[in-house]
Design a protein around this motif. Structure first.
Motif, PDB file in Angstrom:
ATOM      1  N   ASP A  30       0.842  -1.209   0.000  1.00 46.52           N
ATOM      2  CA  ASP A  30       0.000   0.000   0.000  1.00 46.52           C
ATOM      3  C   ASP A  30       0.869   1.248   0.000  1.00 46.52           C
ATOM      4  O   ASP A  30       1.952   1.266   0.596  1.00 46.52           O
ATOM      5  CB  ASP A  30      -0.918   0.006   1.222  1.00 46.52           C
ATOM      6  CG  ASP A  30      -2.123   0.911   1.014  1.00 46.52           C
ATOM      7  OD1 ASP A  30      -3.231   0.374   0.815  1.00 46.52           O
ATOM      8  OD2 ASP A  30      -1.964   2.158   1.027  1.00 46.52           O
ATOM      9  N   SER A  40     -11.443   3.305   3.747  1.00 45.96           N
ATOM     10  CA  SER A  40     -11.833   2.532   4.935  1.00 45.96           C
ATOM     11  C   SER A  40     -11.565   3.294   6.237  1.00 45.96           C
ATOM     12  O   SER A  40     -11.676   2.726   7.320  1.00 45.96           O
ATOM     13  CB  SER A  40     -11.069   1.201   4.947  1.00 45.96           C
ATOM     14  OG  SER A  40     -11.218   0.523   3.717  1.00 45.96           O
ATOM     15  N   GLN A  46     -21.338   1.070   9.746  1.00 48.75           N
ATOM     16  CA  GLN A  46     -22.402   0.065   9.753  1.00 48.75           C
ATOM     17  C   GLN A  46     -21.938  -1.241   9.110  1.00 48.75           C
ATOM     18  O   GLN A  46     -21.311  -1.217   8.045  1.00 48.75           O
ATOM     19  CB  GLN A  46     -23.578   0.541   8.899  1.00 48.75           C
ATOM     20  CG  GLN A  46     -24.349   1.688   9.462  1.00 48.75           C
ATOM     21  CD  GLN A  46     -25.378   2.142   8.440  1.00 48.75           C
ATOM     22  OE1 GLN A  46     -25.129   3.086   7.701  1.00 48.75           O
ATOM     23  NE2 GLN A  46     -26.493   1.465   8.371  1.00 48.75           N
ATOM     24  N   GLY A 381     -18.342  -0.333  -3.142  1.00 48.43           N
ATOM     25  CA  GLY A 381     -19.225   0.831  -3.041  1.00 48.43           C
ATOM     26  C   GLY A 381     -19.600   1.234  -1.637  1.00 48.43           C
ATOM     27  O   GLY A 381     -18.738   1.465  -0.787  1.00 48.43           O
ATOM     28  N   THR A 386     -19.183  -4.042   5.259  1.00 47.30           N
ATOM     29  CA  THR A 386     -20.221  -5.074   5.419  1.00 47.30           C
ATOM     30  C   THR A 386     -19.844  -6.341   4.659  1.00 47.30           C
ATOM     31  O   THR A 386     -20.050  -7.452   5.138  1.00 47.30           O
ATOM     32  CB  THR A 386     -21.569  -4.518   4.895  1.00 47.30           C
ATOM     33  OG1 THR A 386     -21.884  -3.340   5.636  1.00 47.30           O
ATOM     34  CG2 THR A 386     -22.680  -5.529   5.014  1.00 47.30           C
TER      35      THR A 386
HETATM   36  C1  LIG Z   1     -18.911   8.369   3.644  1.00 45.83           C
HETATM   37  C2  LIG Z   1     -18.822   6.876   3.536  1.00 45.83           C
HETATM   38  C3  LIG Z   1     -19.566   6.080   4.390  1.00 45.83           C
HETATM   39  C4  LIG Z   1     -19.512   4.684   4.277  1.00 45.83           C
HETATM   40  N1  LIG Z   1     -20.194   3.928   5.187  1.00 45.83           N
HETATM   41  C5  LIG Z   1     -20.092   2.573   5.154  1.00 45.83           C
HETATM   42  C6  LIG Z   1     -20.719   1.765   6.131  1.00 45.83           C
HETATM   43  O1  LIG Z   1     -21.335   2.255   7.065  1.00 45.83           O
HETATM   44  N2  LIG Z   1     -20.623   0.423   6.024  1.00 45.83           N
HETATM   45  C7  LIG Z   1     -19.932  -0.173   5.010  1.00 45.83           C
HETATM   46  O2  LIG Z   1     -19.923  -1.401   4.937  1.00 45.83           O
HETATM   47  N3  LIG Z   1     -19.284   0.567   4.077  1.00 45.83           N
HETATM   48  C8  LIG Z   1     -19.343   1.920   4.132  1.00 45.83           C
HETATM   49  N4  LIG Z   1     -18.698   2.680   3.204  1.00 45.83           N
HETATM   50  C9  LIG Z   1     -17.992   2.015   2.116  1.00 45.83           C
HETATM   51  C10 LIG Z   1     -16.650   1.440   2.565  1.00 45.83           C
HETATM   52  O3  LIG Z   1     -15.974   2.358   3.379  1.00 45.83           O
HETATM   53  C11 LIG Z   1     -15.830   1.088   1.321  1.00 45.83           C
HETATM   54  O4  LIG Z   1     -16.570   0.240   0.471  1.00 45.83           O
HETATM   55  C12 LIG Z   1     -14.525   0.377   1.709  1.00 45.83           C
HETATM   56  O5  LIG Z   1     -13.801   1.145   2.621  1.00 45.83           O
HETATM   57  C13 LIG Z   1     -13.681   0.096   0.476  1.00 45.83           C
HETATM   58  O6  LIG Z   1     -12.531  -0.559   0.923  1.00 45.83           O
HETATM   59  P1  LIG Z   1     -11.327  -0.874  -0.066  1.00 45.83           P
HETATM   60  O7  LIG Z   1     -10.347  -1.637   0.733  1.00 45.83           O
HETATM   61  O8  LIG Z   1     -11.854  -1.455  -1.322  1.00 45.83           O
HETATM   62  O9  LIG Z   1     -10.781   0.568  -0.466  1.00 45.83           O
HETATM   63  P2  LIG Z   1      -9.733   1.499   0.313  1.00 45.83           P
HETATM   64  O10 LIG Z   1     -10.011   1.530   1.750  1.00 45.83           O
HETATM   65  O11 LIG Z   1      -9.700   2.790  -0.415  1.00 45.83           O
HETATM   66  O12 LIG Z   1      -8.377   0.716   0.117  1.00 45.83           O
HETATM   67  C14 LIG Z   1      -7.672   0.724  -1.109  1.00 45.83           C
HETATM   68  C15 LIG Z   1      -6.206   0.822  -0.765  1.00 45.83           C
HETATM   69  O13 LIG Z   1      -5.455   0.778  -1.979  1.00 45.83           O
HETATM   70  C16 LIG Z   1      -4.365   1.665  -1.839  1.00 45.83           C
HETATM   71  N5  LIG Z   1      -3.938   2.103  -3.165  1.00 45.83           N
HETATM   72  C17 LIG Z   1      -4.707   2.598  -4.174  1.00 45.83           C
HETATM   73  N6  LIG Z   1      -3.940   2.892  -5.251  1.00 45.83           N
HETATM   74  C18 LIG Z   1      -2.644   2.588  -4.915  1.00 45.83           C
HETATM   75  C19 LIG Z   1      -1.394   2.646  -5.582  1.00 45.83           C
HETATM   76  N7  LIG Z   1      -1.279   3.072  -6.860  1.00 45.83           N
HETATM   77  N8  LIG Z   1      -0.289   2.238  -4.931  1.00 45.83           N
HETATM   78  C20 LIG Z   1      -0.360   1.776  -3.651  1.00 45.83           C
HETATM   79  N9  LIG Z   1      -1.521   1.686  -2.963  1.00 45.83           N
HETATM   80  C21 LIG Z   1      -2.651   2.083  -3.582  1.00 45.83           C
HETATM   81  C22 LIG Z   1      -4.904   2.822  -1.003  1.00 45.83           C
HETATM   82  O14 LIG Z   1      -3.858   3.485  -0.322  1.00 45.83           O
HETATM   83  C23 LIG Z   1      -5.879   2.131  -0.065  1.00 45.83           C
HETATM   84  O15 LIG Z   1      -5.298   1.860   1.199  1.00 45.83           O
HETATM   85  C24 LIG Z   1     -18.710   4.083   3.283  1.00 45.83           C
HETATM   86  C25 LIG Z   1     -17.941   4.882   2.449  1.00 45.83           C
HETATM   87  C26 LIG Z   1     -17.974   6.264   2.569  1.00 45.83           C
HETATM   88  C27 LIG Z   1     -17.110   7.098   1.676  1.00 45.83           C
END
Ligand SMILES: Cc1cc2nc3c(=O)[nH]c(=O)nc-3n(C[C@H](O)[C@H](O)[C@H](O)COP(=O)(O)OP(=O)(O)OC[C@H]3O[C@@H](n4cnc5c(N)ncnc54)[C@H](O)[C@@H]3O)c2cc1C
Length: 418
Positions: A30, A40, A46, A381, A386
């Motif tokens: 990362d 995240s 939730q 999304g 969840t």
């Molecule tokens: C306002 C808001 C409220 C939400 N509420 C909820 C909720 O209540 N319940 C729920 O279930 N979900 C909720 N969500 C959705 C949830 O937060 C996301 O679906 C989830 O965090 C996505 O996780 P991820 O690991 O896919 O993405 P991320 O957490 O964005 O992780 C992706 C990782 O990839 C890394 N990365 C990206 N590109 C590169 C690169 N080129 N080089 C190195 N590293 C890179 C980033 O640094 C990051 O750490 C909410 C989202 C928002 C914005």
């Protein structure tokens, strides 16, 4: 097998846990200095399998037109010269039919229900705590029209066997006593007792530490640049720390996943849908929520942590822009002050934004690609936390070539034209 997981958000870290448990040698890469520093980091808190439904739903196009003219609307559009955004919106509109909604909803529920079960097992196994509460979520209605409209949601809950309670105001107050102060603003609510709450950041960080104990290596402060191909397979990932080889690669880079995948010919229609949150210090615990309260009018969720209130909402289409827009702060501050007027000190709140990695059909992309040793776990999304444990375990089973606990059909990238 040596597996490299690209991305240390909640999706990458939960997946790393299940891969390590299955006996794989796992490295997570990362660009941030720690886990869960992007989307995240400060979400609504939730774990809500009961509300797992695509945003692309019948009636949404008409509602969206109305929202675009309202000050405190849940949807904001900042038109961009970005062909990807417009293509994504067209695909989303195409998913608003009754038929598409039914297919997408079933896929999301399948994964989310499974994820809830995986969560319960993980918590029991690791004893991990993260400001977690198991007290359901409560959707609050301000008008009788909203109560009537909820009947459609209730039909879906019944079809999917999700337990629910339709509550009058006295019953809502019995569950969330602080609502007594604002009882005249609402007419009733819909409670999902099976939903849970907590701090996704704390969960992900603690899980990352625990996975280190299982042998998972984390390479932080490392930019992922490109995937290298040889003989129809991925041979290595090119990073700011050099090339890293492995037997299998999993892309879990949230909203940034499409760029890396496009370079090796894999098309994923994931687009960032920006959201905002405020984390408010509690000043009067009796006037704060007990669990999550969702205000249906503004589509804002208000969640209780031990000594803080997390309030989150807004869907903004504005590309990869991370600007903290003051009008969005005003909306979510207005909602928390309206529903829990004496609960916390909004002037001391932390303001945050994150990019939800959204697919146009709402279902995440979890599974194989056309390249034998390349896998995807992204596009979660609105409900990434969840669905994190279920996605992580499902994909770990696929990579390990063991029987999966749920049917993976319709979850991988082959549902989109390549
Ligand atoms: C306002 C808001 C409220 C939400 N509420 C909820 C909720 O209540 N319940 C729920 O279930 N979900 C909720 N969500 C959705 C949830 O937060 C996301 O679906 C989830 O965090 C996505 O996780 P991820 O690991 O896919 O993405 P991320 O957490 O964005 O992780 C992706 C990782 O990839 C890394 N990365 C990206 N590109 C590169 C690169 N080129 N080089 C190195 N590293 C890179 C980033 O640094 C990051 O750490 C909410 C989202 C928002 C914005």
């Amino acid at each position: 097998m040596k597996v490299v997981v690209l991305g240390a958000g909640v999706i990458g870290v939960t997946h790393a846990y299940y891969l390590a448990k299955a006996g794989h040698e796992v490295t997570v890469i990362d660009r941030q200095a720690a886990a869960a520093m992007e989307t995240s980091h400060a979400n609504a808190g939730q774990i809500s399998p009961g509300y797992s439904a695509p945003w692309a739903a019948p009636g949404i196009p008409v509602k969206a037109m109305k929202w675009l003219t309202q000050k405190h609307a849940p949807l904001k559009l900042h038109p961009q010269m970005d062909i990807t955004m417009w293509k994504w919106m067209v695909q989303m509109l195409a998913n608003c039919s009754e038929a598409a909604y039914a297919v997408n909803k079933e896929r999301m529920m399948r994964l989310a229900e499974y994820s809830r079960d995986c969560f319960i097992d993980l918590r029991a196994e690791l004893g991990i705590r993260y400001n977690d509460r198991q007290q359901g979520t409560l959707q609050m209605f301000r008008t009788e029209q909203q109560v009537a409209a909820s009947k459609k949601d209730i039909e879906v809950l019944e079809r999917c066997n999700v337990p629910y309670e339709v509550l009058d105001m006295d019953a809502c107050i019995a569950k969330e006593p602080a609502l007594a102060r604002v009882r005249n603003k609402f007419v009733g609510g819909l409670r999902l007792p099976g939903d849970e709450t907590g701090d996704c950041f704390e969960f992900t960080q603690k899980l990352a530490t625990l996975t280190e104990g299982l042998g998972v290596k984390y390479l932080f402060n490392t930019d992922i640049k490109a995937l290298q191909q040889r003989d129809g397979r991925i041979s290595a990932v090119q990073t700011s720390q050099g090339a890293i080889e492995a037997d299998a690669f999993v892309v879990a880079m949230g909203s940034y996943s499409p760029f890396l995948l496009a370079d090796v010919g894999v098309k994923v229609p994931v687009y960032p849908v920006k959201g905002y949150s405020l984390t408010v210090p509690i000043t009067n615990a009796d006037a704060a929520p007990v669990s999550t309260v969702m205000d249906e009018t503004y589509k804002v969720a208000i969640t209780r942590f031990e000594d803080r209130i997390r309030v989150a909402g807004t869907a903004e289409l504005s590309g990869y822009n991370l600007e903290l827009r003051e009008p969005r702060r005003e909306t979510i501050a207005m909602v928390v002050s309206d529903v829990f007027p004496d609960g916390g000190d909004v002037s001391q709140a932390e303001f945050w934004t994150g990019l939800r990695p959204m697919t146009p059909d709402g279902t995440p992309i979890v599974g194989k690609t056309g390249i034998a040793n390349l896998f995807i776990n992204t596009g979660h999304g609105t409900l990434g936390w969840t669905m994190s444990c279920g996605s992580g375990k499902l994909l770990a089973d696929i990579i390990s070539q063991t029987k999966t606990d749920i049917d993976p059909t319709g979850l991988d990238v082959t549902r989109y034209p390549q």
